[in-house]
Design an enzyme around this catalytic site. Structure first.
Site, PDB file in Angstrom:
ATOM      1  N   SER A 220       1.266  -1.181  -0.187  1.00 17.15           N
ATOM      2  CA  SER A 220      -0.090  -0.113   0.404  1.00 17.15           C
ATOM      3  C   SER A 220       0.901   1.327  -0.167  1.00 17.15           C
ATOM      4  O   SER A 220       1.952   1.651   0.928  1.00 17.15           O
ATOM      5  CB  SER A 220      -0.929  -0.443   1.099  1.00 17.15           C
ATOM      6  N   GLY A 222      -0.238   4.338  -0.433  1.00 17.17           N
ATOM      7  CA  GLY A 222      -0.985   6.215   0.130  1.00 17.17           C
ATOM      8  C   GLY A 222      -1.418   6.743  -0.985  1.00 17.17           C
ATOM      9  O   GLY A 222      -2.424   5.261  -2.597  1.00 17.17           O
ATOM     10  N   ALA A 223      -1.603   7.519  -1.841  1.00 17.26           N
ATOM     11  CA  ALA A 223      -2.043   7.937  -2.480  1.00 17.26           C
ATOM     12  C   ALA A 223      -1.378   7.981  -4.071  1.00 17.26           C
ATOM     13  O   ALA A 223      -1.937   7.904  -4.862  1.00 17.26           O
ATOM     14  CB  ALA A 223      -1.874   9.550  -2.158  1.00 17.26           C
ATOM     15  N   GLY A 225      -1.656   4.470  -4.705  1.00 18.71           N
ATOM     16  CA  GLY A 225      -1.787   3.748  -5.067  1.00 18.71           C
ATOM     17  C   GLY A 225      -1.389   2.008  -4.237  1.00 18.71           C
ATOM     18  O   GLY A 225      -1.364   2.068  -3.257  1.00 18.71           O
ATOM     19  N   GLY A 251      -5.227   1.405   5.848  1.00 20.21           N
ATOM     20  CA  GLY A 251      -4.948   0.261   5.200  1.00 20.21           C
ATOM     21  C   GLY A 251      -5.476  -1.156   5.555  1.00 20.21           C
ATOM     22  O   GLY A 251      -5.452  -1.678   5.023  1.00 20.21           O
ATOM     23  N   ASP A 252      -6.407  -1.037   7.206  1.00 19.37           N
ATOM     24  CA  ASP A 252      -7.031  -2.538   7.248  1.00 19.37           C
ATOM     25  C   ASP A 252      -8.320  -2.136   6.175  1.00 19.37           C
ATOM     26  O   ASP A 252      -8.122  -3.140   6.321  1.00 19.37           O
ATOM     27  CB  ASP A 252      -6.956  -1.972   8.860  1.00 19.37           C
TER      28      ASP A 252
END
Length: 317
Positions: A220, A222-223, A225, A251-252
């Site tokens: 992951s 973040g912004a 992708g 993220g979970d």
């Protein structure tokens, strides 16, 4: 059914404040209390999607009691291991521009007896589980090999394991061959021991962790992708977000979406992206319901932009 294991759960208090000014009296515009911990959040998101889930976690004191009550009200089956210590409480301060300041408590130390009971409880609850998601930091009293023990036991029972942890616990678990791991960019960089500047760097790091034992890597970013690297193929995806309200638990939520959709392939990645993008637009650590998802905002490709630079600061999804 998706079983989650959270060795170090928390009671999460989130305050939205106009600005964070040190030394001043801050007045929150809104506040909320949620059951927290990475695996707990995965169960909450799974339950919000209408899928059965059981959360196994050690609980102690008044915060532990409140966590069990809040989870039950959200449709999560709770199997608690009673501990002598008191479950930790965490605080998050969210500003209007999306900046989040978190204060995470260390949490209680588990005794050898409590650790053994937690392992045995996971074993007894895992029958019929499509996935076992082991998530979060390990509390004091548990060795870095604790997750590796769960992976080995789960595989012996025919279950699949998703692992979301970092540091020594992640590296110690890789030889046990977890089916999927979900590091964020900083956790992935820590695992390979070097900074990651581009998507190509992320791909190389994911391949390294697969060579050490991970079946698949769901990174992951973040912004920027998410990247899925597995035996079935490599896929990169993004999801448009209009505004970020809080990234706590995003993220979970992504991992929950991935597992709900089967835990493999581009369809699971698309579900992960949709859940993560929805979560960052909700207050505190609220988990998205199906009505919050925007599948039309998700884009998946196998034509990877390897030179894409990673954002220096990005909300985790």
């Amino acid at each position: 059914m998706i079983l989650t294991v959270t060795p170090n759960p928390s009671l999460d208090r989130t305050y939205e404040v106009p600005s964070l000014d040190r030394g001043e009296v801050l007045r929150a515009t809104t506040d909320r209390v949620d059951p927290g911990g990475k695996g707990v959040n995965v169960s909450r998101a799974v339950a919000a999607a209408g899928v059965r889930t059981t959360a196994v976690l050690p609980l102690g004191g008044a915060p532990g009691t409140m966590i069990a009550e809040l989870l039950g009200a959200q449709g999560v089956d709770v199997t608690a291991v009673s501990i002598a210590g008191q479950t930790r409480s965490n605080i998050s301060l969210a500003e209007p521009d999306g900046t989040l300041t978190k204060i995470n408590a260390t949490g209680p130390a588990l005794t050898a007896e409590e650790s053994a009971l937690l392992l045995e409880t996971v074993r007894t609850c895992s029958g019929g589980a499509a996935w076992i998601a082991c998530c979060g930091s390990l509390p004091r009293g548990l060795s870095p090999e604790w997750y590796a023990d769960i992976v080995t036991r789960a595989h012996a029972a025919g279950a699949r394991i998703a692992l979301d942890t970092s540091g020594p616990a992640l590296l110690a678990a890789l030889p046990a061959r977890p089916d999927v791991i979900k590091p964020n960019a900083s956790e992935l960089a820590e695992a390979v021991g070097r900074p990651l500047a581009t998507l190509g760097d992320v791909l190389k790091a994911a391949d390294e962790l697969r060579s050490l034992g991970a079946g698949a890597v769901l990174a992951s970013l973040g912004a920027d992708g998410q990247l899925l690297v597995s035996e079935e193929g490599t896929y990169y995806g993004t999801a448009a977000v209009s505004s970020v309200r809080s990234n706590v638990g995003a993220g979970d939520a992504s991992l929950a979406g991935f597992l709900i959709a089967g835990g493999t392939g581009p369809a699971a990645l698309a579900s992960a992206l949709a859940h993560g993008a929805a979560a960052v637009q909700l207050p505190g650590s609220a988990m998205p319901a199906p009505s919050d998802l925007r599948p039309d905002a998700v884009h998946i490709t196998q034509d990877l932009p390897l030179d894409l630079p990673l954002s220096e600061m990005s909300d985790e999804r």
